[in-house]
Motif scaffolding. Structure first.
Motif, PDB file in Angstrom:
ATOM      1  N   THR A 161      11.032  -0.076  -2.053  1.00 30.39           N
ATOM      2  CA  THR A 161      11.253   0.616  -3.883  1.00 30.39           C
ATOM      3  C   THR A 161      11.287  -0.284  -4.845  1.00 30.39           C
ATOM      4  OG1 THR A 161      13.728   0.940  -3.761  1.00 30.39           O
ATOM      5  CG2 THR A 161      12.457   2.582  -2.727  1.00 30.39           C
ATOM      6  N   SER A 162      10.898   0.072  -5.745  1.00 31.52           N
ATOM      7  CA  SER A 162      10.580  -0.468  -6.983  1.00 31.52           C
ATOM      8  C   SER A 162      10.581   0.629  -8.366  1.00 31.52           C
ATOM      9  CB  SER A 162       9.291  -1.786  -7.450  1.00 31.52           C
ATOM     10  OG  SER A 162       8.065  -0.809  -7.536  1.00 31.52           O
ATOM     11  N   ASP A 163      11.116  -0.432  -9.750  1.00 29.06           N
ATOM     12  CA  ASP A 163      10.225   0.511 -11.116  1.00 29.06           C
ATOM     13  C   ASP A 163       9.101   0.996 -11.338  1.00 29.06           C
ATOM     14  OD1 ASP A 163      13.322   0.802 -11.720  1.00 29.06           O
ATOM     15  OD2 ASP A 163      13.120  -0.366 -13.284  1.00 29.06           O
TER      16      ASP A 163
ATOM     17  N   ARG B 101      10.284   5.455 -10.607  1.00 33.36           N
ATOM     18  CA  ARG B 101       9.975   4.848  -9.403  1.00 33.36           C
ATOM     19  C   ARG B 101       9.322   5.117  -8.579  1.00 33.36           C
ATOM     20  NH1 ARG B 101      14.297   1.057  -9.037  1.00 33.36           N
ATOM     21  NH2 ARG B 101      14.413   1.264  -6.374  1.00 33.36           N
ATOM     22  N   LEU B 102       8.865   3.821  -7.760  1.00 33.01           N
ATOM     23  CA  LEU B 102       7.761   3.937  -6.873  1.00 33.01           C
ATOM     24  C   LEU B 102       8.403   3.952  -5.211  1.00 33.01           C
ATOM     25  CD1 LEU B 102       5.061   1.858  -8.273  1.00 33.01           C
ATOM     26  CD2 LEU B 102       5.053   4.910  -7.705  1.00 33.01           C
ATOM     27  N   ALA B 103       8.355   4.287  -4.691  1.00 37.34           N
ATOM     28  CA  ALA B 103       7.873   3.270  -2.823  1.00 37.34           C
ATOM     29  C   ALA B 103       6.941   3.197  -2.371  1.00 37.34           C
ATOM     30  CB  ALA B 103       9.020   4.183  -1.829  1.00 37.34           C
ATOM     31  N   PHE B 104       7.006   2.047  -1.380  1.00 34.58           N
ATOM     32  CA  PHE B 104       5.620   2.102  -1.075  1.00 34.58           C
ATOM     33  C   PHE B 104       5.421   0.797   0.073  1.00 34.58           C
ATOM     34  CE2 PHE B 104       6.217  -2.730  -2.790  1.00 34.58           C
ATOM     35  CZ  PHE B 104       6.844  -2.393  -3.602  1.00 34.58           C
TER      36      PHE B 104
ATOM     37  N   ASN C 190      12.598  -4.837 -10.910  1.00 41.20           N
ATOM     38  CA  ASN C 190      13.614  -3.534  -9.480  1.00 41.20           C
ATOM     39  C   ASN C 190      13.949  -4.007  -7.881  1.00 41.20           C
ATOM     40  OD1 ASN C 190      15.587  -4.481 -11.629  1.00 41.20           O
ATOM     41  ND2 ASN C 190      15.349  -2.684 -12.499  1.00 41.20           N
ATOM     42  N   VAL C 191      12.555  -4.823  -7.493  1.00 43.99           N
ATOM     43  CA  VAL C 191      12.059  -4.442  -5.577  1.00 43.99           C
ATOM     44  C   VAL C 191      12.985  -4.596  -4.864  1.00 43.99           C
ATOM     45  CG1 VAL C 191      10.783  -5.055  -4.223  1.00 43.99           C
ATOM     46  CG2 VAL C 191       9.854  -5.136  -6.528  1.00 43.99           C
ATOM     47  N   ALA C 192      13.291  -3.082  -4.407  1.00 43.76           N
ATOM     48  CA  ALA C 192      14.563  -3.783  -3.655  1.00 43.76           C
ATOM     49  C   ALA C 192      13.868  -3.215  -1.787  1.00 43.76           C
ATOM     50  CB  ALA C 192      15.464  -3.051  -3.262  1.00 43.76           C
ATOM     51  N   LEU C 193      14.437  -3.773  -0.598  1.00 43.52           N
ATOM     52  CA  LEU C 193      13.960  -3.085   0.309  1.00 43.52           C
ATOM     53  C   LEU C 193      14.892  -1.665   0.883  1.00 43.52           C
ATOM     54  CD1 LEU C 193      12.394  -3.454   3.148  1.00 43.52           C
ATOM     55  CD2 LEU C 193      14.503  -5.253   3.396  1.00 43.52           C
TER      56      LEU C 193
ATOM     57  N   VAL D 251       0.540  -0.468  -0.087  1.00 41.05           N
ATOM     58  CA  VAL D 251      -0.371  -0.289  -0.292  1.00 41.05           C
ATOM     59  C   VAL D 251       0.770   1.319  -0.122  1.00 41.05           C
ATOM     60  CG1 VAL D 251      -1.857  -1.050   1.418  1.00 41.05           C
ATOM     61  CG2 VAL D 251       0.112   0.151   2.711  1.00 41.05           C
ATOM     62  N   SER D 252       0.389   2.697   0.420  1.00 39.61           N
ATOM     63  CA  SER D 252       1.006   4.012   0.191  1.00 39.61           C
ATOM     64  C   SER D 252       2.021   3.948  -0.933  1.00 39.61           C
ATOM     65  CB  SER D 252       1.215   3.988   1.482  1.00 39.61           C
ATOM     66  OG  SER D 252       0.141   3.134   2.710  1.00 39.61           O
ATOM     67  N   PRO D 253       1.665   3.704  -2.280  1.00 34.68           N
ATOM     68  CA  PRO D 253       2.965   4.179  -3.378  1.00 34.68           C
ATOM     69  C   PRO D 253       3.326   5.881  -3.521  1.00 34.68           C
ATOM     70  CG  PRO D 253       0.592   3.824  -4.817  1.00 34.68           C
ATOM     71  CD  PRO D 253       0.071   4.065  -3.150  1.00 34.68           C
ATOM     72  N   THR D 254       4.178   5.925  -3.286  1.00 38.37           N
ATOM     73  CA  THR D 254       4.321   7.384  -3.574  1.00 38.37           C
ATOM     74  C   THR D 254       5.590   7.233  -4.736  1.00 38.37           C
ATOM     75  OG1 THR D 254       6.368   9.765  -2.908  1.00 38.37           O
ATOM     76  CG2 THR D 254       6.274   7.066  -1.723  1.00 38.37           C
ATOM     77  N   PHE D 255       5.769   8.047  -5.557  1.00 34.22           N
ATOM     78  CA  PHE D 255       6.600   8.357  -6.766  1.00 34.22           C
ATOM     79  C   PHE D 255       7.742   8.810  -6.442  1.00 34.22           C
ATOM     80  CE2 PHE D 255       2.249   7.231  -8.655  1.00 34.22           C
ATOM     81  CZ  PHE D 255       2.631   6.686 -10.208  1.00 34.22           C
ATOM     82  N   SER D 256       8.720   8.452  -7.039  1.00 35.41           N
ATOM     83  CA  SER D 256       9.748   9.288  -7.534  1.00 35.41           C
ATOM     84  C   SER D 256       9.756  10.811  -8.215  1.00 35.41           C
ATOM     85  CB  SER D 256      11.406   7.889  -8.356  1.00 35.41           C
ATOM     86  OG  SER D 256      10.984   8.205  -9.408  1.00 35.41           O
ATOM     87  N   PRO D 257      10.133  12.261  -7.862  1.00 36.29           N
ATOM     88  CA  PRO D 257       9.955  12.654  -8.801  1.00 36.29           C
ATOM     89  C   PRO D 257      10.680  12.820 -10.051  1.00 36.29           C
ATOM     90  CG  PRO D 257      11.607  13.343  -6.912  1.00 36.29           C
ATOM     91  CD  PRO D 257      11.647  12.227  -6.924  1.00 36.29           C
TER      92      PRO D 257
END
Lengths: 200, 438
Positions: free
Chosen positions: B318-320, B303-306, B325-328, B293-299
């Motif tokens: 984070t992921s594309d 990329r996304l963080a969630f 390319n998911v990363a903790l 949940v709670s996605p946020t876009f890179s500027p």
């Protein structure tokens, strides 16, 4: 009919009455008081007994019907209570605990006996954790109960799920005693509530 | 009043005000263009005098601009009655006496006059003793209306850029949830009003142009994402994944896409749909029954963080944008419980703000994308749901420090905090992009 012909029956009656009065009946001694007639007493008693028996039978049958109705209602109440019994979860978990499984087992028996009944499972969380993540956690808790029911043969289309996250607490304190009451699945009967029978 | 007398007054004033003497070397650094050349240094803010403003709504305008500078935390407004009296006299004569302002450690003087619906702004460089910027700025509507206030904020943001090189954040708004509605409030705490119908509503988000908002609403079938046009009040539900849970919407920086979380019976995953919320949605995460949940876009929108519970407890990943390319992001064992969530990507792309549990309470933290350096920003009360201001320096968040939930604004650099809302139960803030981008 003319006025004369209408008067005729009355005239005839008047004549016959005059004749009767002219013959006085003979005076007779009153008959001796009759003794009790056993037959009529027996008959009367039998009649009364029969009425009493009928009354008793009627009372019994009413009572039996009442008892049956009570039993049915009690069974319905018990079934409804079992169906809507809340189950509880550990913090940040959707795992079903033993008492939750027992509660769901009881629901399965009743659901099997009442094919028309449908349930809506509402997953809830305590106030800790993220408001948003808690919506997903509540959904997972509701899905967890649904999965248990469907894994035990209940048709999936009879079970609706929804999450309220931490938006609908039953206890508003900020300690474990409140939190533990809020980490729960609630069960609402959405169809067939009127005809619920107890399990056979 | 004689000049010497005035100087003495001002010197005494400076002492009383406790205005620190500033490094003159810094003030003499002039650069090309409209910039005066005062680069912000932590702990050092250029002093600015805002002259009384002539014309319609002048007093309000001066007060709003001064407060905007103050809330921006990059400028120190040099105020006080004596300063204002001196400023008033100079404004009346239209003659700026730089010597006095220099003695007060002022770096710039802002002189504004209003004619009709135009504000004429002069920004003076005190060290260089000359006009550094001179512009006509249009004002909207009648003085003290909501539109007018926003146009004054936009002007203040522009002046802040002329002075510090960085645009201010006064012409922005913040969405939040209180009770059964979404509200909007100006960044200075004025103009608060509801922007949703009553209902059970959560997770508001802005479109980049500030014209549209999205939020989650409880309906009979679960939760819908609702998109609302602020000007017309027209709403529609996102229909790409009907039923179940549809929550935590976020618009992409280019305004083309809507990312949100959807789940029914097998966990909750992120989906990407067109910004209109129609057509087909593409699944982004593969959570295998966990909550994402709670996605946020890179500027840059790449990329996304969630928040994801895929490791058994919530952490920030984070992921594309296509889910690869998911990363903790928050792999470190800090805090006393494994619970980190609600990321918000900073506008400069360097940081992600999030909430992390410490001693059973959430606190706001940032983590750098480059080397995963974690910094704790709050410690008082419970602090949740950070949202960056467009300057990448201020954050709004929910805080219980007063005993009830309110939205606070924090300057991540100085640590200065102010309370934005003043009715209990405010939460889930979302800071708009700049509403006055040049």
């Amino acid at each position: 009919m003319t006025g004369k012909t209408r008067l005729l029956p009355f005239l005839l009656l008047a004549v016959s009455a005059a004749v009767a009065c002219s013959h006085k009946p003979p005076v007779t001694q009153p008959a001796a008081t009759p003794g009790p007639n056993q037959d009529s007493i027996n008959a009367e008693n039998a009649r009364r007994d029969s009425i009493a028996r009928a009354d008793a039978a009627r009372r019994d049958s009413i009572a039996r019907a009442q008892a049956d109705a009570d039993k049915l209602r009690n069974a319905k109440d018990a079934a409804t209570k079992a169906l809507t019994q809340v189950i509880y979860f550990d913090f940040d978990s959707d795992a079903l605990k033993d008492d939750a499984r027992s509660s769901l087992d009881a629901k399965i028996t009743i659901l099997n006996a009442n094919p028309a009944v449908r349930l809506r499972v509402a997953g809830n969380t305590d106030e800790r954790g993220s408001d948003e993540y808690n919506l997903a956690l509540g959904q997972r808790r509701a899905a967890s109960a649904k999965r248990y029911l469907t894994d035990h043969g209940i048709a999936g289309d009879r079970i609706d799920i929804i999450s309220y996250g931490e938006e609908r607490p039953v206890a508003t304190g900020h300690d474990e005693s409140s939190w533990s009451q809020n980490r729960r699945d609630e069960f609402e009967i959405t169809a067939g509530a009127d005809q619920i029978k107890g399990a056979p | 009043m004689q000049l010497t007398q005035r100087l003495i007054t001002c010197a005494a004033l400076a002492a009383c005000l406790g205005v620190p003497a500033r490094a003159t070397a810094q003030q003499q650094d002039t650069t090309r263009g409209v910039r005066i050349g005062l680069t912000y240094q932590p702990g050092t803010k250029p002093g600015v005098v805002v002259f009384p403003v002539s014309g319609a709504g002048g007093d309000s305008l001066q007060a709003i601009v001064s407060r905007d500078f103050d809330y921006g935390d990059r400028i120190e407004v040099i105020g006080g009655d004596a300063v204002q009296e001196t400023a008033r006299q100079q404004a009346a004569k239209n003659a700026v006496d730089f010597t006095i302002w220099k003695s007060l450690s002022a770096a710039a003087v802002v002189q504004i006059s209003v004619t009709g619906s135009t504000a004429h702004v002069n920004v003076y460089d005190v060290s260089a003793k000359k006009v550094a910027a001179s512009h006509d700025v249009p004002l909207s509507g009648a003085p003290n209306t909501e539109d007018w206030r926003m146009s004054v904020h936009a002007m203040a943001d522009q002046i802040e850029r002329w002075i510090t090189g960085v645009r201010g954040i006064a012409a922005t708004r913040i969405l939040y949830v209180r009770g059964n509605r979404i509200y909007v409030i100006d960044a200075d705490g004025f103009g608060e009003h509801p922007v949703s119908e009553p209902g059970t509503v959560l997770a508001p988000a802005w479109s980049p142009d500030g014209r549209t908002i999205a939020y989650s609403e409880l309906v009979r079938t679960g939760w819908n994402v609702v998109i609302r046009d602020l000007a017309t009040g027209r709403e529609h539900s996102v229909t790409t994944t009907p039923g179940g849970l549809n929550i935590t919407p976020a618009f992409s920086p280019d305004g083309q896409w809507l990312c949100y979380a959807h789940g029914v019976e097998n966990g909750t995953d992120l989906y990407m749909a067109s910004a209109s919320g129609t057509g087909a949605a593409r699944r982004v995460t593969v959570g295998r029954g966990s909550d994402n949940v709670s996605p946020t876009f890179s500027p840059d929108g790449a990329r996304l963080a969630f928040t994801s519970g895929r490791a058994g407890h919530p952490e920030v990943y984070t992921s594309d944008v296509d889910g690869s390319n998911v990363a903790l992001l928050t792999p470190f064992n800090f805090g006393d419980q494994n619970y980190r969530s609600n990321p918000d990507w900073s506008p400069d792309g360097r940081l992600i703000a999030f909430q992390s549990q410490l001693d059973g309470r959430f606190q706001i933290m940032t983590i750098t994308l480059r080397d995963q350096t974690v910094k704790q920003l709050t410690s008082e009360g419970i602090n949740e749901d950070p949202t960056w201001a467009p300057d990448g320096r201020h954050l709004a968040f929910t805080s219980s420090r007063t005993g009830v939930k309110e939205i606070f604004v924090l300057d991540a650099e100085s640590g200065r905090a102010r309370q934005l809302t003043h009715d209990p139960g405010a939460r889930l803030a979302a800071w708009s992009h700049s509403t006055s981008a040049p």
